[in-house]
Design a protein around this motif. Structure first.
Motif, PDB file in Angstrom:
ATOM      1  N   MET A 222       0.839  -1.188   0.000  1.00 50.02           N
ATOM      2  CA  MET A 222       0.000   0.000   0.000  1.00 50.02           C
ATOM      3  C   MET A 222       0.879   1.244   0.000  1.00 50.02           C
ATOM      4  SD  MET A 222      -3.058  -0.756  -0.176  1.00 50.02           S
ATOM      5  CE  MET A 222      -4.540  -0.221   0.541  1.00 50.02           C
ATOM      6  N   PRO A 223       0.397   2.328  -0.599  1.00 48.42           N
ATOM      7  CA  PRO A 223       1.179   3.562  -0.610  1.00 48.42           C
ATOM      8  C   PRO A 223       1.181   4.224   0.762  1.00 48.42           C
ATOM      9  CG  PRO A 223      -0.963   3.915  -1.604  1.00 48.42           C
ATOM     10  CD  PRO A 223      -0.847   2.447  -1.333  1.00 48.42           C
ATOM     11  N   ALA A 224       2.201   5.019   0.972  1.00 45.57           N
ATOM     12  CA  ALA A 224       2.288   5.759   2.231  1.00 45.57           C
ATOM     13  C   ALA A 224       1.460   7.027   2.126  1.00 45.57           C
ATOM     14  CB  ALA A 224       3.741   6.100   2.538  1.00 45.57           C
ATOM     15  N   PHE A 225       0.814   7.373   3.208  1.00 44.49           N
ATOM     16  CA  PHE A 225       0.077   8.628   3.308  1.00 44.49           C
ATOM     17  C   PHE A 225       0.925   9.540   4.178  1.00 44.49           C
ATOM     18  CE2 PHE A 225      -2.949   5.186   2.873  1.00 44.49           C
ATOM     19  CZ  PHE A 225      -3.735   5.620   1.820  1.00 44.49           C
ATOM     20  N   SER A 226       1.156  10.749   3.715  1.00 50.78           N
ATOM     21  CA  SER A 226       2.022  11.622   4.506  1.00 50.78           C
ATOM     22  C   SER A 226       1.624  13.080   4.350  1.00 50.78           C
ATOM     23  CB  SER A 226       3.480  11.440   4.105  1.00 50.78           C
ATOM     24  OG  SER A 226       3.690  11.898   2.794  1.00 50.78           O
ATOM     25  N   ASN A 227       1.994  13.830   5.339  1.00 51.37           N
ATOM     26  CA  ASN A 227       1.932  15.284   5.330  1.00 51.37           C
ATOM     27  C   ASN A 227       3.023  15.756   6.297  1.00 51.37           C
ATOM     28  OD1 ASN A 227       0.907  15.306   7.980  1.00 51.37           O
ATOM     29  ND2 ASN A 227      -1.205  15.579   7.336  1.00 51.37           N
ATOM     30  N   PRO A 228       3.187  17.045   6.510  1.00 52.57           N
ATOM     31  CA  PRO A 228       4.271  17.490   7.400  1.00 52.57           C
ATOM     32  C   PRO A 228       4.150  17.019   8.852  1.00 52.57           C
ATOM     33  CG  PRO A 228       3.592  19.288   5.990  1.00 52.57           C
ATOM     34  CD  PRO A 228       2.623  18.171   5.758  1.00 52.57           C
ATOM     35  N   ALA A 229       2.993  16.504   9.253  1.00 51.54           N
ATOM     36  CA  ALA A 229       2.810  16.096  10.643  1.00 51.54           C
ATOM     37  C   ALA A 229       2.827  14.587  10.861  1.00 51.54           C
ATOM     38  CB  ALA A 229       1.498  16.660  11.181  1.00 51.54           C
ATOM     39  N   VAL A 230       2.656  13.794   9.784  1.00 45.25           N
ATOM     40  CA  VAL A 230       2.499  12.354   9.969  1.00 45.25           C
ATOM     41  C   VAL A 230       2.899  11.598   8.706  1.00 45.25           C
ATOM     42  CG1 VAL A 230       0.081  12.337   9.236  1.00 45.25           C
ATOM     43  CG2 VAL A 230       0.859  10.609  10.803  1.00 45.25           C
ATOM     44  N   ILE A 231       3.400  10.383   8.924  1.00 42.99           N
ATOM     45  CA  ILE A 231       3.596   9.427   7.832  1.00 42.99           C
ATOM     46  C   ILE A 231       2.891   8.143   8.253  1.00 42.99           C
ATOM     47  CG2 ILE A 231       5.245   7.999   6.574  1.00 42.99           C
ATOM     48  CD1 ILE A 231       7.289  10.204   6.864  1.00 42.99           C
ATOM     49  N   ILE A 232       1.988   7.675   7.395  1.00 41.03           N
ATOM     50  CA  ILE A 232       1.250   6.444   7.667  1.00 41.03           C
ATOM     51  C   ILE A 232       1.613   5.459   6.568  1.00 41.03           C
ATOM     52  CG2 ILE A 232      -1.025   5.413   7.948  1.00 41.03           C
ATOM     53  CD1 ILE A 232      -2.029   8.271   8.633  1.00 41.03           C
ATOM     54  N   ASN A 233       2.223   4.335   6.968  1.00 42.20           N
ATOM     55  CA  ASN A 233       2.591   3.313   5.991  1.00 42.20           C
ATOM     56  C   ASN A 233       2.418   1.934   6.623  1.00 42.20           C
ATOM     57  OD1 ASN A 233       4.840   3.026   7.648  1.00 42.20           O
ATOM     58  ND2 ASN A 233       6.166   4.212   6.303  1.00 42.20           N
ATOM     59  N   ASP A 234       2.932   0.892   5.984  1.00 39.69           N
ATOM     60  CA  ASP A 234       2.767  -0.477   6.478  1.00 39.69           C
ATOM     61  C   ASP A 234       3.437  -0.708   7.829  1.00 39.69           C
ATOM     62  OD1 ASP A 234       1.213  -1.385   4.358  1.00 39.69           O
ATOM     63  OD2 ASP A 234       2.984  -1.795   3.120  1.00 39.69           O
ATOM     64  N   ASN A 235       4.423   0.114   8.187  1.00 38.96           N
ATOM     65  CA  ASN A 235       5.134  -0.054   9.457  1.00 38.96           C
ATOM     66  C   ASN A 235       4.391   0.534  10.642  1.00 38.96           C
ATOM     67  OD1 ASN A 235       7.240  -1.269   8.061  1.00 38.96           O
ATOM     68  ND2 ASN A 235       8.234   0.697   7.688  1.00 38.96           N
ATOM     69  N   GLY A 236       3.459   1.425  10.383  1.00 37.51           N
ATOM     70  CA  GLY A 236       2.722   2.069  11.460  1.00 37.51           C
ATOM     71  C   GLY A 236       2.537   3.547  11.172  1.00 37.51           C
ATOM     72  N   ILE A 237       2.319   4.304  12.228  1.00 37.75           N
ATOM     73  CA  ILE A 237       2.103   5.743  12.121  1.00 37.75           C
ATOM     74  C   ILE A 237       3.268   6.454  12.797  1.00 37.75           C
ATOM     75  CG2 ILE A 237       0.595   7.655  12.763  1.00 37.75           C
ATOM     76  CD1 ILE A 237      -1.733   5.678  12.767  1.00 37.75           C
ATOM     77  N   ASP A 238       3.942   7.304  12.043  1.00 35.82           N
ATOM     78  CA  ASP A 238       5.029   8.113  12.585  1.00 35.82           C
ATOM     79  C   ASP A 238       4.551   9.544  12.714  1.00 35.82           C
ATOM     80  OD1 ASP A 238       7.074   6.159  12.785  1.00 35.82           O
ATOM     81  OD2 ASP A 238       7.374   6.263  10.617  1.00 35.82           O
TER      82      ASP A 238
ATOM     83  N   PHE B  27      11.165  15.055  11.327  1.00 38.86           N
ATOM     84  CA  PHE B  27      11.756  13.926  12.047  1.00 38.86           C
ATOM     85  C   PHE B  27      10.686  13.276  12.925  1.00 38.86           C
ATOM     86  CE2 PHE B  27      15.350  16.782  11.281  1.00 38.86           C
ATOM     87  CZ  PHE B  27      16.192  15.913  10.620  1.00 38.86           C
ATOM     88  N   ALA B  28      10.702  11.959  12.942  1.00 40.73           N
ATOM     89  CA  ALA B  28       9.718  11.227  13.738  1.00 40.73           C
ATOM     90  C   ALA B  28      10.059  11.349  15.220  1.00 40.73           C
ATOM     91  CB  ALA B  28       9.692   9.766  13.321  1.00 40.73           C
ATOM     92  N   TYR B  29       9.109  11.849  15.992  1.00 43.29           N
ATOM     93  CA  TYR B  29       9.309  11.921  17.435  1.00 43.29           C
ATOM     94  C   TYR B  29       8.516  10.848  18.170  1.00 43.29           C
ATOM     95  CZ  TYR B  29       4.792  14.295  17.993  1.00 43.29           C
ATOM     96  OH  TYR B  29       3.462  14.603  17.994  1.00 43.29           O
ATOM     97  N   ARG B  30       7.607  10.173  17.432  1.00 40.54           N
ATOM     98  CA  ARG B  30       6.838   9.103  18.057  1.00 40.54           C
ATOM     99  C   ARG B  30       6.358   8.145  16.978  1.00 40.54           C
ATOM    100  NH1 ARG B  30       1.681   9.390  21.889  1.00 40.54           N
ATOM    101  NH2 ARG B  30       1.648   7.187  22.383  1.00 40.54           N
ATOM    102  N   HIS B  31       6.404   6.864  17.298  1.00 38.59           N
ATOM    103  CA  HIS B  31       5.944   5.827  16.380  1.00 38.59           C
ATOM    104  C   HIS B  31       4.820   5.050  17.056  1.00 38.59           C
ATOM    105  CE1 HIS B  31       6.084   2.783  13.257  1.00 38.59           C
ATOM    106  NE2 HIS B  31       6.036   1.887  14.220  1.00 38.59           N
ATOM    107  N   LEU B  32       3.749   4.832  16.303  1.00 34.11           N
ATOM    108  CA  LEU B  32       2.644   4.012  16.793  1.00 34.11           C
ATOM    109  C   LEU B  32       2.540   2.777  15.907  1.00 34.11           C
ATOM    110  CD1 LEU B  32      -0.097   6.761  17.214  1.00 34.11           C
ATOM    111  CD2 LEU B  32       1.101   5.593  19.040  1.00 34.11           C
ATOM    112  N   ASP B  33       2.662   1.613  16.526  1.00 34.46           N
ATOM    113  CA  ASP B  33       2.426   0.370  15.795  1.00 34.46           C
ATOM    114  C   ASP B  33       0.918   0.132  15.733  1.00 34.46           C
ATOM    115  OD1 ASP B  33       5.088  -0.372  15.253  1.00 34.46           O
ATOM    116  OD2 ASP B  33       5.335  -1.074  17.320  1.00 34.46           O
ATOM    117  N   PHE B  34       0.484  -0.548  14.704  1.00 40.76           N
ATOM    118  CA  PHE B  34      -0.947  -0.784  14.542  1.00 40.76           C
ATOM    119  C   PHE B  34      -1.571  -1.593  15.679  1.00 40.76           C
ATOM    120  CE2 PHE B  34       0.169   0.167  10.037  1.00 40.76           C
ATOM    121  CZ  PHE B  34      -0.584   1.328   9.941  1.00 40.76           C
ATOM    122  N   PRO B  35      -0.861  -2.566  16.294  1.00 42.82           N
ATOM    123  CA  PRO B  35      -1.475  -3.268  17.434  1.00 42.82           C
ATOM    124  C   PRO B  35      -1.730  -2.369  18.649  1.00 42.82           C
ATOM    125  CG  PRO B  35       0.295  -4.584  16.512  1.00 42.82           C
ATOM    126  CD  PRO B  35       0.345  -3.254  15.834  1.00 42.82           C
TER     127      PRO B  35
END
Length: 150
Positions: free
Chosen positions: A1-17, A23-31
């Motif tokens: 799946m493609p990544a969804f991004s904007n200056p505040a967030v990147i959402i991809n298969d790895n989770g939400i950054d 720069f990523a200051y927090r990562h959320l895994d989907f679980p």
């Protein structure tokens, strides 16, 4: 799946950054995510502060203009070019305050789509205006539904 991004967030298969200054200051895994929803909201988080500042600037501009207009009546009746130029220069500051006040009021009223992510400990509100502008809201909703609930 493609990544969804904007200056505040990147959402991809790895989770939400969550990003700050690219720069990523927090990562959320989907679980970790219990629930998510996309809802309408306002673009600014503390929009009432900006709105109040805009009203204050607007009121300050009006307060500054009132005495100037009273003095301006006598200047206009004299009609000399130098006096009229001075009056226009004096009116510059209240005009700028007025414009900035209107800009603050306008910015506080801008609506946007918000991604609300609920974890066990908190609710995270993520502005996704850029994703909304590219008409990928439905794709994002389907992608997150597969990853979070799937």
């Amino acid at each position: 799946m493609p990544a969804f991004s904007n200056p505040a967030v990147i959402i991809n298969d790895n989770g939400i950054d969550l990003l700050r200054n690219r720069f990523a200051y927090r990562h959320l895994d989907f679980p970790e995510i219990l629930e998510f929803r996309i809802e309408d909201g306002h673009l600014l988080k503390n929009r009432w502060i900006i709105f109040a500042a805009g009203i204050g600037l607007y009121a300050g501009a009006i307060k500054l203009v009132m005495p100037i207009l009273q003095i301006g009546e006598s200047i206009i009746s004299e009609g000399t070019h130098a006096n009229l130029r001075g009056l226009s220069e004096i009116l510059g500051l209240p005009f700028l305050l007025f414009l900035f006040g209107v800009y603050c009021i306008y910015q506080s009223q801008i609506k946007s789509k918000i991604l609300v992510v609920e974890t066990e400990s908190e609710h995270i509100h993520i502005r996704i205006r850029e994703i909304e502008k590219t008409n990928q809201i439905q794709e994002l909703d389907v992608f997150l539904a597969q990853k979070v609930r799937g």
